[in-house]
Design an enzyme around this catalytic site. Structure first.
Site, PDB file in Angstrom:
ATOM      1  N   THR A  80       0.806  -1.227   0.000  1.00 19.37           N
ATOM      2  CA  THR A  80       0.000   0.000   0.000  1.00 19.37           C
ATOM      3  C   THR A  80       0.838   1.276   0.000  1.00 19.37           C
ATOM      4  O   THR A  80       0.680   2.132  -0.863  1.00 19.37           O
ATOM      5  CB  THR A  80      -0.952  -0.004   1.198  1.00 19.37           C
ATOM      6  OG1 THR A  80      -1.879  -1.074   1.051  1.00 19.37           O
ATOM      7  CG2 THR A  80      -1.718   1.310   1.294  1.00 19.37           C
ATOM      8  N   ASP A 354      -3.303   0.736  -5.807  1.00 21.34           N
ATOM      9  CA  ASP A 354      -1.948   0.644  -5.261  1.00 21.34           C
ATOM     10  C   ASP A 354      -1.331  -0.728  -5.483  1.00 21.34           C
ATOM     11  O   ASP A 354      -0.114  -0.878  -5.491  1.00 21.34           O
ATOM     12  CB  ASP A 354      -1.933   1.000  -3.771  1.00 21.34           C
ATOM     13  CG  ASP A 354      -2.951   0.201  -2.966  1.00 21.34           C
ATOM     14  OD1 ASP A 354      -3.809  -0.485  -3.551  1.00 21.34           O
ATOM     15  OD2 ASP A 354      -2.897   0.274  -1.717  1.00 21.34           O
TER      16      ASP A 354
END
Length: 549
Positions: A80, A354
């Site tokens: 992330t 992401d």
């Protein structure tokens, strides 16, 4: 009449105008740029659930916008924080320093979270010293496209980051942001840190006083449509699905109220975290009057509940499908809100992810597709036993995480051990373990037969001060396991690294391309759209097909 002075003045003014660039106000830009990052969204989700998508959400983006259908992450690990940093800097961990969500500082052995900042205080939390708010972007070593917009406008632009995850609000908004807000689980309120401000704006206080999280968890999570219509998912209550705390089954309906009383963080593992995020984003547009000034503003949004749901239930669960159907509906409402506030041609929006995610191990195995876990804790213990025997020193491996091996460098230096010899023994042993394709000594990657694109991705992801000395590449379908349910991500494989990327709105063509695009190309494309400088660590290039001439 003597015209010579007049002609001289005229020529002087023309020459002055020719030699001076246009004022910032003369450069055509949208009123607002909105960057939406959908956490853990695989590219195929654009189409996998499309039979149930409405016309105003993802289908609208595909119809009116420009889709880059072959967008790939070009570094490791696919996590992330790393993804959000890359999207908005156009750079890779080798330059951003954001090498994972958390890492070990190689010189000291200290554990570090990507946005930890002990010098700041929480704003909006019940305790100013609460760790939930002691966050900032200072660990990121390069600028973002949002920073570059601030520089281009002489800091007159407003830049705001929003997510229920701290790192996903902070890193995209950059170093010079007006604000970044994230969720404090203990209160269910959005908070920030005094890196940005000394107190919450009144509109944030007003939003928090409505207690939206408590309102959501009062109801059970049931499917948006009849469960029998969820044809793109496995049947309910599968062995690979995780349970909410307090639940006796993984099947619908989920009693959110009882789970929330046991663990406040359970709210994140519901689709309503995305609803909350987009509602707060609307409030931010209103509260800061984004897009209402004479310069371009920028709003970054991370919808994170898609990630939490995937981790808990796996990508083939009905919960996953329901989360995306609800997200699609929330996205449509958000786009309508922007249309009404700014006009359809008043803003530019891009949507990406992401990282992606693997199929749950049990699901893959049940369908005869190779998959399994490798367990970092077990690998660490076994490798320490091998190295301890050979070098007569215990615990030479500090940790195996982020698909990397970090060694106890203080011990190695204090005992003057041969680090190269230690790594050689470790690499030779790791290569022989089940599920490991490569074990790569990062100081000698040029000498090993590592296939592309893995070789370049490993180099791009390696930041010496924060990355482990050995990189592990698992077999396809394998990933680091900490439990036997749900899924994860982080590897080089397309299920983790093939992401959606769609631009829509002001200055954007409609259409699509199958040409290869890298995640690092997003920030320079936005910079080209806005006629501003690329971020200072940018290694990508503009996607020219996207932009109107």
């Amino acid at each position: 009449m003597n015209r010579k002075p007049l002609l001289t003045l005229t020529f002087f003014l023309l020459a002055f105008a020719a030699c001076n660039p246009k004022k910032t106000a003369d450069v055509k830009r949208p009123k607002l740029v909105v960057g939406i990052v959908v956490d853990q969204m695989r590219w195929d989700y654009l189409y996998r659930y499309s039979a149930h998508y409405g016309e105003g959400g993802l289908k609208r983006l595909l119809k009116e916008g420009f889709s880059c259908d072959n967008t790939m992450i070009n570094y490791l690990p696919a996590f992330t924080a790393v993804g959000h940093a890359c999207i908005f800097t156009g750079s890779v961990p080798a330059f951003t320093g954001i090498a994972a969500n958390d890492w070990v500082e190689q010189s000291t052995g200290q554990r570090m979270y990507c946005t930890d900042d002990s010098t700041v205080k929480s704003i909006g939390a019940e305790d100013p010293e609460s760790k939930e708010g002691k966050m900032s972007p200072r660990n990121m070593l390069v600028s973002t496209v949002t920073d570059e917009l601030m520089l281009a406008s002489n800091f007159r632009s407003k830049v705001v980051g929003v997510s229920i995850k701290d790192r996903a609000a902070i890193l995209p908004a950059g170093h010079s942001a007006t604000a970044a807000f994230w969720l404090d689980d203990s209160t269910g309120h959005f908070i920030t840190s005094n890196y940005y401000m000394t107190q919450l704006p009144s509109w944030v206080d007003g939003f928090n006083k409505q207690e939206p999280v408590k309102a959501y968890v009062k109801n059970k999570w049931t499917t948006l449509y009849p469960k029998s219509t969820y044809g793109e998912s496995d049947t309910d209550d599968q062995p690979y699905e995780g349970k909410f705390k307090g639940d006796s089954t993984t099947a619908f309906p989920h009693n959110l109220d009882s789970s929330y009383k046991i663990a406040k963080s359970s709210f994140r593992y519901t689709p309503f975290g995305n609803t909350l995020t987009l509602d707060f984003a609307k409030a931010a547009v209103e509260g800061y009057q984004l897009g209402q000034g004479d310069v371009t503003d920028f709003l970054t949004i991370n919808c994170a509940s898609t990630d939490y749901v995937g981790h808990q239930f796996g990508i083939n669960s009905i919960e996953e499908e329901d989360t995306y159907l609800r997200f699609d509906r929330d996205l449509a409402a958000f786009l309508t809100f922007l249309d009404e506030k700014l006009g359809k041609d008043g803003y530019t929006l891009f949507l990406t992810a992401d990282h992606g995610a693997a199929h749950a191990v049990w699901f893959s195995q049940n369908h005869d597709i190779p998959a399994d876990y490798f367990l970092p804790a077990q690998l660490t213990d076994s490798l320490n036993a091998i190295l301890g025997h050979d070098f007569q020193t215990p615990n030479l491996v500090d940790t195996i995480s982020n698909y990397q091996v970090t060694f106890a460098m203080k011990t190695i230096r204090a005992k003057k051990l041969d680090f190269s010899a230690i790594k050689k023994v470790a690499v030779d042993w790791l290569r022989r373990q089940p599920g490991i394709t490569y074990a790569i000594d990062m100081s000698n990657i040029g000498e090993g037969p590592v296939a592309e694109p893995v070789r370049s991705m490993v180099i791009n992801g390696y930041y010496y001060k924060r990355s482990g000395a050995i990189q592990l590449i698992p077999n396809a379908g394998w990933f680091e396991g900490r439990g036997k349910t749900g899924t994860s991500h982080g590897t080089w494989n397309p299920y983790d690294t093939h992401i959606p990327l769609i631009f829509m709105g002001w200055g954007i063509h409609s259409g699509h391309t199958e040409d290869p695009v890298k995640m690092t190309d997003i920030a320079p494309t936005v910079a080209a759209l806005l006629h501003i400088q690329m971020p200072n660590g940018c290694v990508g290039k503009p996607i020219t097909q996207v932009l109107k001439k």
